[in-house]
Structures are given as C-alpha cells and as structure tokens.
Design a protein around this motif. Structure first.
Motif, PDB file in Angstrom:
ATOM      1  N   ASP A   1     -11.697   4.654  -4.819  1.00  0.00           N
ATOM      2  CA  ASP A   1     -11.594   5.456  -3.603  1.00  0.00           C
ATOM      3  C   ASP A   1     -11.534   6.944  -3.956  1.00  0.00           C
ATOM      4  O   ASP A   1     -10.473   7.575  -3.912  1.00  0.00           O
ATOM      5  CB  ASP A   1     -10.350   5.035  -2.821  1.00  0.00           C
ATOM      6  CG  ASP A   1     -10.264   5.702  -1.458  1.00  0.00           C
ATOM      7  OD1 ASP A   1     -11.238   6.389  -1.083  1.00  0.00           O
ATOM      8  OD2 ASP A   1      -9.228   5.546  -0.785  1.00  0.00           O
TER       9      ASP A   1
ATOM     10  N   LYS B   1      -5.663  -0.460  -3.007  1.00  0.00           N
ATOM     11  CA  LYS B   1      -6.079  -1.459  -2.031  1.00  0.00           C
ATOM     12  C   LYS B   1      -5.921  -2.839  -2.654  1.00  0.00           C
ATOM     13  O   LYS B   1      -6.330  -3.070  -3.798  1.00  0.00           O
ATOM     14  CB  LYS B   1      -7.531  -1.214  -1.607  1.00  0.00           C
ATOM     15  CG  LYS B   1      -7.730   0.120  -0.900  1.00  0.00           C
ATOM     16  CD  LYS B   1      -9.175   0.330  -0.468  1.00  0.00           C
ATOM     17  CE  LYS B   1      -9.339   1.654   0.263  1.00  0.00           C
ATOM     18  NZ  LYS B   1     -10.727   1.880   0.713  1.00  0.00           N
TER      19      LYS B   1
ATOM     20  N   SER C   1       0.988   2.313  -1.050  1.00  0.00           N
ATOM     21  CA  SER C   1       0.842   3.738  -1.297  1.00  0.00           C
ATOM     22  C   SER C   1       2.216   4.293  -1.658  1.00  0.00           C
ATOM     23  O   SER C   1       3.159   3.553  -1.910  1.00  0.00           O
ATOM     24  CB  SER C   1       0.250   4.424  -0.058  1.00  0.00           C
ATOM     25  OG  SER C   1      -0.024   5.773  -0.305  1.00  0.00           O
TER      26      SER C   1
ATOM     27  N   ASN D   1      -7.838  -4.441  -5.485  1.00  0.00           N
ATOM     28  CA  ASN D   1      -9.271  -4.317  -5.254  1.00  0.00           C
ATOM     29  C   ASN D   1      -9.830  -3.241  -6.178  1.00  0.00           C
ATOM     30  O   ASN D   1      -9.274  -2.156  -6.293  1.00  0.00           O
ATOM     31  CB  ASN D   1      -9.511  -3.930  -3.788  1.00  0.00           C
ATOM     32  CG  ASN D   1     -10.962  -4.042  -3.381  1.00  0.00           C
ATOM     33  OD1 ASN D   1     -11.849  -3.677  -4.142  1.00  0.00           O
ATOM     34  ND2 ASN D   1     -11.203  -4.537  -2.178  1.00  0.00           N
TER      35      ASN D   1
ATOM     36  N   THR E   1      -3.966  -1.856   4.139  1.00  0.00           N
ATOM     37  CA  THR E   1      -4.921  -2.260   3.097  1.00  0.00           C
ATOM     38  C   THR E   1      -4.288  -2.448   1.726  1.00  0.00           C
ATOM     39  O   THR E   1      -4.959  -2.884   0.804  1.00  0.00           O
ATOM     40  CB  THR E   1      -6.048  -1.219   2.971  1.00  0.00           C
ATOM     41  OG1 THR E   1      -5.480   0.065   2.667  1.00  0.00           O
ATOM     42  CG2 THR E   1      -6.847  -1.130   4.262  1.00  0.00           C
ATOM     43  N   GLY E   2      -2.997  -2.120   1.575  1.00  0.00           N
ATOM     44  CA  GLY E   2      -2.373  -2.263   0.261  1.00  0.00           C
ATOM     45  C   GLY E   2      -1.051  -1.538   0.175  1.00  0.00           C
ATOM     46  O   GLY E   2      -0.190  -1.683   1.046  1.00  0.00           O
TER      47      GLY E   2
ATOM     48  N   ARG F   1      -6.103  -7.189  -2.581  1.00  0.00           N
ATOM     49  CA  ARG F   1      -6.674  -8.410  -2.044  1.00  0.00           C
ATOM     50  C   ARG F   1      -5.531  -9.278  -1.517  1.00  0.00           C
ATOM     51  O   ARG F   1      -4.426  -9.258  -2.056  1.00  0.00           O
ATOM     52  CB  ARG F   1      -7.451  -9.171  -3.132  1.00  0.00           C
ATOM     53  CG  ARG F   1      -8.549  -8.335  -3.761  1.00  0.00           C
ATOM     54  CD  ARG F   1      -9.555  -9.219  -4.500  1.00  0.00           C
ATOM     55  NE  ARG F   1      -8.936 -10.059  -5.503  1.00  0.00           N
ATOM     56  CZ  ARG F   1      -8.759  -9.701  -6.778  1.00  0.00           C
ATOM     57  NH1 ARG F   1      -9.116  -8.490  -7.193  1.00  0.00           N
ATOM     58  NH2 ARG F   1      -8.204 -10.532  -7.650  1.00  0.00           N
TER      59      ARG F   1
ATOM     60  N   THR G   1       0.793  -0.428   3.402  1.00  0.00           N
ATOM     61  CA  THR G   1      -0.248  -0.015   4.340  1.00  0.00           C
ATOM     62  C   THR G   1      -1.015  -1.249   4.822  1.00  0.00           C
ATOM     63  O   THR G   1      -0.780  -2.365   4.353  1.00  0.00           O
ATOM     64  CB  THR G   1      -1.233   0.972   3.684  1.00  0.00           C
ATOM     65  OG1 THR G   1      -2.038   0.259   2.724  1.00  0.00           O
ATOM     66  CG2 THR G   1      -0.492   2.095   2.977  1.00  0.00           C
TER      67      THR G   1
ATOM     68  N   HIS H   1       0.235  -7.131   4.757  1.00  0.00           N
ATOM     69  CA  HIS H   1      -0.276  -6.320   5.856  1.00  0.00           C
ATOM     70  C   HIS H   1       0.559  -6.450   7.127  1.00  0.00           C
ATOM     71  O   HIS H   1       0.521  -5.577   7.997  1.00  0.00           O
ATOM     72  CB  HIS H   1      -1.731  -6.682   6.149  1.00  0.00           C
ATOM     73  CG  HIS H   1      -1.948  -8.135   6.411  1.00  0.00           C
ATOM     74  ND1 HIS H   1      -1.913  -9.088   5.407  1.00  0.00           N
ATOM     75  CD2 HIS H   1      -2.176  -8.803   7.566  1.00  0.00           C
ATOM     76  CE1 HIS H   1      -2.129 -10.280   5.940  1.00  0.00           C
ATOM     77  NE2 HIS H   1      -2.282 -10.130   7.231  1.00  0.00           N
TER      78      HIS H   1
END
Length: 419
Positions: free
Chosen positions: A353, A206, A252, A349, A249-250, A208, A247, A217
């Motif tokens: 997770d 994730k 993958s 971040n 949020t970040g 920032r 993604t 994003h």
C-alpha cells in the motif's frame, strides 16, 4: 528546442522535500556565494512535509539513536546523526524564529502544531538566501560530461550543468507528493547503485480473514495495547509494543507502523510469521502466570472482568463468552485462554500500500557512500540524503530527523568542490 545551460550552477539539488531543502540551506551556509538550484517535479516544494505527523509536523524527538532506525548500516546512520543531532535541529529552527515544544513522549512539534508553519519558515529562508527553486520539472538522468561537470537532464529535454549534485528524490511512499520512485529506479538500473528493494513502512497492515483473528473486522474502531512479533520459525526477529487500532481491513496504530516495513519485506517467505499478543505478554507461560495470579487475587471476579483490565470491554468477548468466575476455569481452559492472549497468528495480505505508507523501507545502500559526507564513493561530486537511502525510522519524528541530518551533512560536504 533543446536548451543547454553550461557552467550555471555550483550545486543542483534534485528534490525539494525536507532533506533537499536542508541540503540546499547547508550548502549555502558553507559557501555563501554558491549558485544553488533545487529541482522539484511538483508544482510546489515540501508537499510531503504538510502531511507529516498528521499535519502537525513531528520535527524530531528528544532522544534519537541508531536503534530507532531500520538500516543495513547502523554505524553510518550513527555518524550522520551525531554530526547533526536532534538538538542541532531544534536550535536551527529556533534561530529561524520557530517555537518548538516537546510532548511527554519526547516528540517535538512547532508550537502552532501546523506543518505549514515549518514549511513556510523553510521556504522563506530559501528565498532569503537566493536559492532558486525550479518547480514542475522532473529530473530523468544525471551524468558526468567530458569536463567533469554533472549534467542533469530534465523531462522536457533541458540540460542543467552543475559542479555538484545532491539526490534527495525520496522513496516511493505517498507518490502523489512526488516521491514516485522514478529517479530511484533510474539510479539502480544496470546496478549503477546497489539497493535494498523498497517496501512500504509506517503503514497499516491489511489482514486476511483466517484463523482465530478472522472476526477482527467486527471490532473495527477499537484500540487496545498489545505487541506484535515477527518470527522466523521460532525465533523473534523484531517486536513492537504499543497502541493497536483494529480497522475494517486489518490493524493500524503506532505498534503496527513501527514493525510494518520489516513484516512486508518478509511476508512472502513462509519461514516468517507475525504474532499478536494482548498487553505485553511475551508467550503463553507469561499470560498463564498472569491469569493464575488474577484468579488467586480475585476468585469471585468473572473472566471477562479480569480481561477488562488489559482490554476494552467489547474486545473481551472475542476471547471468552463465559460469565463464570475465573476460579471456575479448568487448568486446560486457562492454558487455552493464555494462548489466545499471547500467541495469535495474523495472516497479512501481501499487497503493498504505497498510497498510504508514510515512509519507504529500503533504498540505496549506504555502504556505497562516504560515511562522513554521504558522497558516492564512485561518482565524485554526487551526494545523497533523505528517504532514497536505506534508512527508515519508527514513529516519533525519527524520519524527519534523518531528513534534516542527512540533508545537512550532504549539503555542507559539497564545499570541498566549491572553495
């Protein structure tokens, strides 16, 4: 009422995941008349196996070496992998009647491409060998009694006595499957066992929304080929190359998964940074050289057309809005573009997770175990296998191979106490 079962089992395996199941099967093969019990906190065994490989169960890989793993003890990992190899794994499953197929990448799967096929095969052979599985019971402690027997205490205050215990309780990833770290924390209390602090691995990062990549994003859903480098100051500590998925949020994808555990371990240290590179550019000079070569080869092509050779078309707009030919770019413009392509800092971040991490990085240090048997050097008759140990592999079947290998070695090694 407290129940005490004395001298009932020869081997108790704590945890009915892939490593624990293999440990029990190996012990039974080594000592056929051994009384073996597997203790599982969930309502059914091998729950986590069902989600491996996206539900397809990537059993192993055609080529496995210690270089495929993150660990503080690569020599011990090599010893275990050599003692029960990827070839031995495939041979074992085939003897059980499971058809194994290989993809071009080297990944091995059941021909059904269903994890349930592997699970049902394992549970059938467990049943055929009269190995008991006690589900819905959680082990909370294990200690040696005055008669040199191991006593396992369950959450409902039942005590099980056994000559040997194999700890296969997993790490902290996907806690809903039972690997919530409770037994790991118990073992590491009061420094009973030294460990490397666990962090999630094989997990999306994730980000920032800072710096050049702050608008990532907007491109969610796009996959591209790139590289991620973890740097300590100016030195590259670890580098990963492959598919990267943007993604909401970040980031993958396999490239991210392979480096995620190490990144998250160091993310709070300001000396460490994570750098993104498009394609496989190692640095700005590498990207600049490529841009100049393309400009000379195709002087009439636009910058975005050139970038489309290595990036999805939509993503090229992140690097340049210009429709000018690349030959019109000034030297400083090319250097600026090369820097964006090769050396973009990502701000990760630090939230861990665990709910979505496929494996755990870190765990009990292997140097406290016999490198050939995985038996505790201090606590004789206690063996370890699987994800609870400080070993995690990259994407491609390597973590399951560690489960099979370590489980098999731990299981067969109990025989010295039973013969």
């Amino acid at each position: 009422m407290e129940i005490l079962i004395c001298n009932h089992y020869d081997v108790c395996v704590i945890g009915a995941g892939p490593a624990g199941i293999f440990a029990a099967l190996s012990a039974k093969q080594s000592v056929p008349d051994a009384r073996i019990l597997i203790i599982e906190k969930k309502s059914s065994p091998c729950t986590k196996l069902l989600i491996t490989g996206g539900g397809r169960c990537n059993i192993t890989n055609s080529y496995v070496s210690p270089k495929d793993y993150h660990t503080g003890s690569p020599n011990i990992v090599n010893s275990i992998l050599s003692s029960f190899s990827n070839t031995a794994t495939v041979d074992y499953f085939r003897k059980l009647g499971l058809d194994i197929v290989y993809e071009e990448s080297g990944k091995a799967y059941p021909s059904s491409y269903k994890a349930e096929t592997v699970r049902s095969t394992l549970l059938q052979i467990v049943d055929d060998n009269d190995i008991q599985v006690l589900c819905d019971h959680s082990a909370v402690s294990v200690n040696m009694d005055n008669e040199s027997r191991w006593v396992i205490t369950l959450a409902n205050n039942i005590h099980l006595c056994t000559r040997c215990v194999i700890v296969a309780t997993g790490g902290l990833s996907f806690p809903a499957t039972g690997s919530d770290g409770q037994f790991f924390r118990y073992l590491c209390e009061d420094k009973r066992f030294e460990s490397i602090t666990p962090v999630p691995a094989l997990v999306a990062l994730k980000l920032r929304r800072e710096g050049f990549w702050s608008t990532y994003h907007r491109y969610a859903g796009i996959t591209f080929v790139g590289s991620l480098s973890l740097k300590k100051n100016t030195t590259t500590v670890l580098r990963s190359h492959g598919d990267i998925l943007i993604t909401h949020t970040g980031v993958s994808g396999p490239c991210v998964f392979d480096i995620s555990g190490t990144v998250l371990r160091h993310i709070e240290n300001p000396e460490y940074t994570i750098q993104l590179s498009m394609s496989d550019f190692c640095n700005e000079a590498d990207a600049y050289k490529w841009l100049v070569a393309k400009r000379n080869e195709f002087p009439q092509r636009s910058a975005r057309t050139i970038l489309h050779e290595i990036l999805p078309e939509r993503l090229t707009t992140l690097f340049t809005q210009s429709d000018e030919n690349l030959s019109a770019f000034r030297k400083e413009d090319l250097h600026s573009l090369a820097l964006k392509l090769s050396d973009t800092r990502l701000f990760v971040n630090s939230n861990l997770d665990w709910e979505h991490a496929e494996v755990t990085s870190g765990g009990i240090c292997l140097n406290q175990l016999n490198p050939k048997t995985l038996e505790s050097k201090r606590d004789k008759g206690m063996f370890f296998c699987g994800e609870i140990l400080d070993v995690d592999g990259r994407v491609g079947g390597f973590n399951l191979q560690w489960a099979w290998s370590s489980g098999w070695i731990a299981g067969r090694s109990v025989s010295k106490y039973l013969k």
